[in-house]
Scaffold this active site. Structure first.
Site, PDB file in Angstrom:
ATOM      1  N   THR A   1       5.922   4.020  -2.773  1.00  0.00           N
ATOM      2  CA  THR A   1       6.867   2.907  -2.612  1.00  0.00           C
ATOM      3  C   THR A   1       8.153   3.129  -3.365  1.00  0.00           C
ATOM      4  OG1 THR A   1       5.133   1.329  -2.211  1.00  0.00           O
ATOM      5  CG2 THR A   1       7.168   0.443  -3.080  1.00  0.00           C
TER       6      THR A   1
ATOM      7  N   TYR B   1       7.415  -2.018   6.258  1.00  0.00           N
ATOM      8  CA  TYR B   1       7.661  -1.213   5.072  1.00  0.00           C
ATOM      9  C   TYR B   1       7.093   0.184   5.266  1.00  0.00           C
ATOM     10  CZ  TYR B   1       5.805   0.737   0.799  1.00  0.00           C
ATOM     11  OH  TYR B   1       5.427   1.605  -0.193  1.00  0.00           O
TER      12      TYR B   1
ATOM     13  N   THR C   1       1.468   3.871  -5.814  1.00  0.00           N
ATOM     14  CA  THR C   1       0.652   3.214  -6.848  1.00  0.00           C
ATOM     15  C   THR C   1      -0.818   3.092  -6.449  1.00  0.00           C
ATOM     16  OG1 THR C   1       1.177   1.041  -5.917  1.00  0.00           O
ATOM     17  CG2 THR C   1       2.604   1.875  -7.706  1.00  0.00           C
ATOM     18  N   ASP C   2      -1.131   3.214  -5.158  1.00  0.00           N
ATOM     19  CA  ASP C   2      -2.517   2.973  -4.730  1.00  0.00           C
ATOM     20  C   ASP C   2      -3.498   3.952  -5.363  1.00  0.00           C
ATOM     21  OD1 ASP C   2      -2.028   1.845  -1.261  1.00  0.00           O
ATOM     22  OD2 ASP C   2      -1.672   0.900  -3.213  1.00  0.00           O
TER      23      ASP C   2
ATOM     24  N   LYS D   1      -4.967   0.095 -11.349  1.00  0.00           N
ATOM     25  CA  LYS D   1      -4.179  -0.886 -10.593  1.00  0.00           C
ATOM     26  C   LYS D   1      -5.064  -2.116 -10.403  1.00  0.00           C
ATOM     27  CE  LYS D   1      -1.307  -1.388  -6.437  1.00  0.00           C
ATOM     28  NZ  LYS D   1      -0.769  -0.711  -5.222  1.00  0.00           N
TER      29      LYS D   1
ATOM     30  N   GLU E   1     -31.044  -1.161 -17.199  1.00  0.00           N
ATOM     31  CA  GLU E   1     -31.984  -1.631 -16.160  1.00  0.00           C
ATOM     32  C   GLU E   1     -32.486  -0.489 -15.291  1.00  0.00           C
ATOM     33  OE1 GLU E   1     -29.274  -5.177 -14.846  1.00  0.00           O
ATOM     34  OE2 GLU E   1     -31.306  -5.534 -14.095  1.00  0.00           O
TER      35      GLU E   1
HETATM   36  N1  DGL Z   1       1.773   2.610   0.164  1.00  0.00           N
HETATM   37  C1  DGL Z   1       1.029   2.529  -1.101  1.00  0.00           C
HETATM   38  C2  DGL Z   1       1.201   3.834  -1.906  1.00  0.00           C
HETATM   39  O1  DGL Z   1       2.022   4.671  -1.524  1.00  0.00           O
HETATM   40  C3  DGL Z   1       1.412   1.365  -1.979  1.00  0.00           C
HETATM   41  C4  DGL Z   1       2.859   1.331  -2.283  1.00  0.00           C
HETATM   42  C5  DGL Z   1       3.185   1.796  -3.673  1.00  0.00           C
HETATM   43  O2  DGL Z   1       3.139   0.953  -4.569  1.00  0.00           O
HETATM   44  O3  DGL Z   1       3.497   2.985  -3.880  1.00  0.00           O
HETATM   45  O4  DGL Z   1       0.489   3.965  -2.895  1.00  0.00           O
END
Ligand code: DGL
Length: 351
Positions: A38, A51, A117-118, A190, A308
């Site tokens: 992103t 997007y 970020t994913d 995250k 457990e």
């Molecule tokens: N499209 C996802 C990625 O590229 C989420 C967007 C981002 O925060 O980068 O990880």
């Protein structure tokens, strides 16, 4: 009041001509390796409809923050340009090899990796395990596209370059810098789908903060663990993650084994738990030499060995406080050395 001694006008004029700005302190050399996400993304409208991650290149990212040149001598390269949900083992290996090559250059003081970020929490930890030396490797991204109102990417990039160029950040392994916070790649996750403060380190907390290019590192650095040499690797062992839930059966376990998995991470309920059917199936699987690691889908907490579940009897490994994505990266690298669950438990306990 500062008193200036009387001097001959010519001498004064000459001395003023020679007075220039003090020589700039040597700026650190920081190299940016871009992978997409992103931070390099664009949207069709303010609601982020349409997007697309990975739209802009590293040159655009650098040009968008002219202040970078005030804090570092910045260079950059585009390794890949993908949304990080598409991150894969091939790119991980390519990135780790490239980072080791770059950091071996004495002229490189630190590196920033821009990333979606994913899966940033996974890739950053993988590089912690595979990049040699103690120079800073700082991952960053953004939660708003570059074209958004109040995009967070530019400041994240500026702060990340500041951290990567700061000698105080050496020895921390890979770091994650977003939203003015500095996290250890070992601990950060995250936690929110859209919020700019999505990255948290619930078990161990921040390792520092950065205020408009001024980092403060808290000590001591987190445990680093071994570094795995991936220089000769062209692939990583196949490790799959299976999500536990009520009524969990054996279907996905069997499918993962049939697909060739050499290791399984269970994102367990609670303290790494699952149905008896799943436990019994995994016990069978462990007997065939596949390594089974009990992790948890919970946000916080350590999976406790022999609580457990009788891990000693069943031949299972527990993931310590590593959540599934990081446990997968660690198990993949551990499997390049051994498939003995006792040895692999020692590896998890020492990272
Ligand atoms: N499209 C996802 C990625 O590229 C989420 C967007 C981002 O925060 O980068 O990880």
């Amino acid at each position: 009041m500062r008193v200036v001694p009387a001097v001959a006008p010519i001498a004064l004029a000459l001395s003023l001509l020679s007075v220039g700005p003090a020589p700039a302190a040597e700026k650190p050399n920081v190299h940016i390796v871009a992978t997409g996400g992103t931070i390099a993304g664009a949207q069709a409208d303010v609601e982020q409809h349409g997007y697309t991650a990975g739209t802009f290149t590293v040159d655009s990212l650098i040009q968008a923050v002219p202040e970078l040149k005030d804090i570092a001598a910045v260079t950059g390269e585009q390794l890949v340009n993908i949304p990080s949900q598409d991150m894969n083992d091939d790119v991980w290996l390519k990135l780790a090899k490239r980072l080791n090559e770059l950091l071996a250059d004495p002229k490189v003081d630190g590196i920033v990796v821009t990333h979606g970020t994913d899966t940033l929490e996974e890739t950053s930890y993988f590089t912690q395990l595979t990049v040699a030396g103690d120079k800073p490797v700082v991952f960053t991204g953004s939660m708003r596209p570059a074209t958004a109102i109040s995009a967070d990417g530019p400041m994240n990039l500026y702060n990340s370059v500041a951290v990567a160029g700061n000698p105080a950040a050496r020895g921390y392994g890979s770091l994650v810098v977003l939203n003015d916070e500095i996290h250890a790649a070992r601990d950060v996750y995250k936690t929110h789908t859209t919020s700019v403060d999505t990255f948290r380190s619930p078990e161990h907390g921040l390792v520092g903060r950065v205020d408009t290019g001024h980092p403060t590192l808290f000590g001591p650095p987190p445990p680093r663990g071994a570094t795995y040499d991936v220089g000769a690797l062209t692939a990583l062992p196949q490790v799959e993650i299976i999500y536990a839930h009520s009524n969990m059966g054996r279907t996905l376990i069997d499918a993962a084994i049939a697909a060739g998995a050499k290791g399984l991470i269970v994102a367990g309920v609670g303290n790494g738990n699952m149905t008896k059917v799943a436990i019994d199936t995994l016990a069978e699987v462990a007997k065939t030499g596949v390594v089974v690691v009990r992790s948890t889908k919970l946000a916080e907490g350590t999976v406790v060995r022999n609580a457990e579940v009788d891990d000693d009897k069943l031949g299972f490994v527990v993931s310590d406080d590593f959540k599934p994505g990081k446990a997968r990266a660690l198990l993949q690298l551990a499997l390049t050395r051994t498939s003995d669950p006792v040895e692999i438990q020692k590896i998890f306990d020492s990272h």
